[in-house]
Write a protein that holds these residues in place. Structure first.
Motif, PDB file in Angstrom:
ATOM      1  N   THR A  45       1.222  -0.872  -0.113  1.00 20.84           N
ATOM      2  CA  THR A  45      -0.147  -0.485  -0.024  1.00 20.84           C
ATOM      3  C   THR A  45       1.096   1.354   0.149  1.00 20.84           C
ATOM      4  N   ARG A  46       0.515   2.441  -0.639  1.00 26.56           N
ATOM      5  CA  ARG A  46       1.211   4.017  -0.622  1.00 26.56           C
ATOM      6  C   ARG A  46       0.401   4.513   0.289  1.00 26.56           C
ATOM      7  N   TRP A  47       0.541   5.499   1.446  1.00 27.39           N
ATOM      8  CA  TRP A  47      -0.603   6.157   2.291  1.00 27.39           C
ATOM      9  C   TRP A  47      -0.098   7.653   2.036  1.00 27.39           C
ATOM     10  N   GLU A  48      -0.813   8.501   1.674  1.00 25.07           N
ATOM     11  CA  GLU A  48      -0.177   9.514   2.025  1.00 25.07           C
ATOM     12  C   GLU A  48      -1.180  10.493   3.652  1.00 25.07           C
ATOM     13  N   VAL A  49      -0.529  10.689   4.384  1.00 23.27           N
ATOM     14  CA  VAL A  49      -0.502  11.037   6.071  1.00 23.27           C
ATOM     15  C   VAL A  49      -1.075  12.059   5.979  1.00 23.27           C
ATOM     16  N   SER A  50      -0.862  13.058   7.343  1.00 20.15           N
ATOM     17  CA  SER A  50      -0.863  14.025   8.470  1.00 20.15           C
ATOM     18  C   SER A  50      -1.394  14.555   9.561  1.00 20.15           C
ATOM     19  N   VAL A  51       0.707  14.783   9.782  1.00 20.79           N
ATOM     20  CA  VAL A  51       0.592  14.695  11.655  1.00 20.79           C
ATOM     21  C   VAL A  51       0.721  16.220  12.067  1.00 20.79           C
ATOM     22  N   ALA A  52      -0.215  16.109  12.820  1.00 27.61           N
ATOM     23  CA  ALA A  52       0.448  18.180  13.445  1.00 27.61           C
ATOM     24  C   ALA A  52       0.942  18.963  11.827  1.00 27.61           C
ATOM     25  N   GLY A  53      -0.181  19.479  11.072  1.00 30.60           N
ATOM     26  CA  GLY A  53       0.705  20.103   9.862  1.00 30.60           C
ATOM     27  C   GLY A  53       1.222  19.835   8.714  1.00 30.60           C
ATOM     28  N   VAL A  54       1.883  17.610   8.722  1.00 28.46           N
ATOM     29  CA  VAL A  54       2.971  17.606   8.192  1.00 28.46           C
ATOM     30  C   VAL A  54       2.830  16.709   7.806  1.00 28.46           C
ATOM     31  N   SER A  55       3.107  16.910   6.180  1.00 31.41           N
ATOM     32  CA  SER A  55       2.115  15.719   5.593  1.00 31.41           C
ATOM     33  C   SER A  55       3.248  14.583   5.520  1.00 31.41           C
ATOM     34  N   ARG A  56       2.767  13.349   5.439  1.00 31.44           N
ATOM     35  CA  ARG A  56       4.288  12.143   5.138  1.00 31.44           C
ATOM     36  C   ARG A  56       3.906  11.503   4.163  1.00 31.44           C
ATOM     37  N   GLN A  57       4.574  10.322   2.724  1.00 30.62           N
ATOM     38  CA  GLN A  57       4.216   9.593   2.278  1.00 30.62           C
ATOM     39  C   GLN A  57       4.698   8.380   2.680  1.00 30.62           C
ATOM     40  N   PHE A  58       4.365   7.091   2.904  1.00 32.36           N
ATOM     41  CA  PHE A  58       5.053   6.234   2.460  1.00 32.36           C
ATOM     42  C   PHE A  58       4.382   4.735   2.111  1.00 32.36           C
ATOM     43  N   GLU A  59       4.945   4.142   1.889  1.00 33.34           N
ATOM     44  CA  GLU A  59       4.953   2.827   1.870  1.00 33.34           C
ATOM     45  C   GLU A  59       4.992   1.506   2.219  1.00 33.34           C
ATOM     46  N   ALA A  60       3.608   0.983   2.607  1.00 36.32           N
ATOM     47  CA  ALA A  60       3.958  -0.608   3.652  1.00 36.32           C
ATOM     48  C   ALA A  60       3.800  -1.853   2.578  1.00 36.32           C
ATOM     49  N   THR A  61       3.923  -2.733   3.581  1.00 35.41           N
ATOM     50  CA  THR A  61       4.040  -3.869   2.977  1.00 35.41           C
ATOM     51  C   THR A  61       3.203  -4.704   4.237  1.00 35.41           C
ATOM     52  N   ILE A  62       1.996  -5.087   3.816  1.00 34.31           N
ATOM     53  CA  ILE A  62       0.989  -5.902   4.672  1.00 34.31           C
ATOM     54  C   ILE A  62       2.256  -7.714   4.903  1.00 34.31           C
ATOM     55  N   THR A  63       2.535  -8.489   5.913  1.00 36.82           N
ATOM     56  CA  THR A  63       3.581  -9.333   6.342  1.00 36.82           C
ATOM     57  C   THR A  63       3.022 -10.555   6.773  1.00 36.82           C
TER      58      THR A  63
ATOM     59  N   ASP B 298       7.508   0.099   4.913  1.00 41.34           N
ATOM     60  CA  ASP B 298       8.983   0.191   3.980  1.00 41.34           C
ATOM     61  C   ASP B 298       9.866   2.133   3.391  1.00 41.34           C
ATOM     62  N   SER B 299       9.258   2.279   3.732  1.00 43.25           N
ATOM     63  CA  SER B 299       9.808   4.160   3.726  1.00 43.25           C
ATOM     64  C   SER B 299       9.242   4.806   4.188  1.00 43.25           C
ATOM     65  N   GLY B 300       9.817   6.388   4.419  1.00 43.60           N
ATOM     66  CA  GLY B 300       9.214   7.397   5.448  1.00 43.60           C
ATOM     67  C   GLY B 300       8.767   6.483   7.245  1.00 43.60           C
ATOM     68  N   PRO B 301       8.017   7.644   7.713  1.00 42.69           N
ATOM     69  CA  PRO B 301       8.228   7.085   9.182  1.00 42.69           C
ATOM     70  C   PRO B 301       8.183   5.346   9.381  1.00 42.69           C
ATOM     71  N   ASN B 302       9.036   5.414  10.249  1.00 43.85           N
ATOM     72  CA  ASN B 302       9.359   3.520  10.936  1.00 43.85           C
ATOM     73  C   ASN B 302       8.587   3.683  11.232  1.00 43.85           C
ATOM     74  N   HIS B 303       7.398   2.587  11.663  1.00 45.22           N
ATOM     75  CA  HIS B 303       6.107   1.809  11.783  1.00 45.22           C
ATOM     76  C   HIS B 303       6.011   0.197  11.473  1.00 45.22           C
ATOM     77  N   ALA B 304       5.551  -0.314  12.413  1.00 43.99           N
ATOM     78  CA  ALA B 304       4.990  -1.878  12.228  1.00 43.99           C
ATOM     79  C   ALA B 304       3.560  -1.679  13.691  1.00 43.99           C
ATOM     80  N   GLY B 305       3.011  -2.438  12.536  1.00 42.90           N
ATOM     81  CA  GLY B 305       1.977  -3.227  13.809  1.00 42.90           C
ATOM     82  C   GLY B 305       1.409  -4.432  13.368  1.00 42.90           C
TER      83      GLY B 305
END
Length: 152
Positions: A45-63, A76-83
């Motif tokens: 998936t490719r995400w476009e998000v906004s946190v506190a007025g800051v826009s970020r784009q990242f890709e994620a993999t369903i593991t 996969d890119s952008g803010p480092n997160h998993a869940g």
């Protein structure tokens, strides 16, 4: 890295809840700060998000993904997160949805939001809005019942 665990009980059968959760492109309808999600293929998936007025784009993999049990991912890119989001049948018409996330906030704004508990409240708010979204509809907007095995 911060950890967040939140849950909500939804008054809809587990199959309906799980099927709706697999419709990632619908997330902006109930997730605060999620502007757009594009499903690239079954596991990306490719995400476009906004946190506190800051826009970020990242890709994620369903593991890992198992119908009516769990959906796990990692960025996969952008803010480092998993869940992982898990689904538990409480009764025929009640499902518990639990989101567990590890987030490594990028930049001052995201770090401040994490320390102030804003990210915790956002995740709980997203789950609460998901509950309202699916309970009001009473049915899913689509479904993907595929199975993704955890990498060895």
């Amino acid at each position: 890295m911060g950890s967040i665990t939140k849950s909500v009980d939804v008054g809809v059968p587990i199959g309906t809840v799980y099927d709706q959760w697999t419709q990632f492109e619908d997330f902006p309808q109930f997730m605060e700060g999620v502007d757009r999600i594009e499903q690239l293929d079954d596991t990306h998936t490719r995400w476009e998000v906004s946190v506190a007025g800051v826009s970020r784009q990242f890709e994620a993999t369903i593991t890992e993904q198992h119908p009516e049990e769990r959906v796990a991912w990692t960025s996969d890119s952008g803010p480092n997160h998993a869940g992982v989001v898990t689904f538990h049948r409480i009764a025929d018409d009640t499902t518990r949805v639990t989101a567990q996330m590890d987030i490594d906030p990028e930049g001052f704004v995201e770090q401040a939001a994490d320390k102030l508990g804003i990210l915790d409240r956002r995740v709980q708010g997203d789950l609460d809005r998901f509950k309202v979204f699916i309970e009001q509809r009473g049915r899913e907007t689509g479904a993907w019942r595929g199975d993704v095995q955890r990498p060895s």
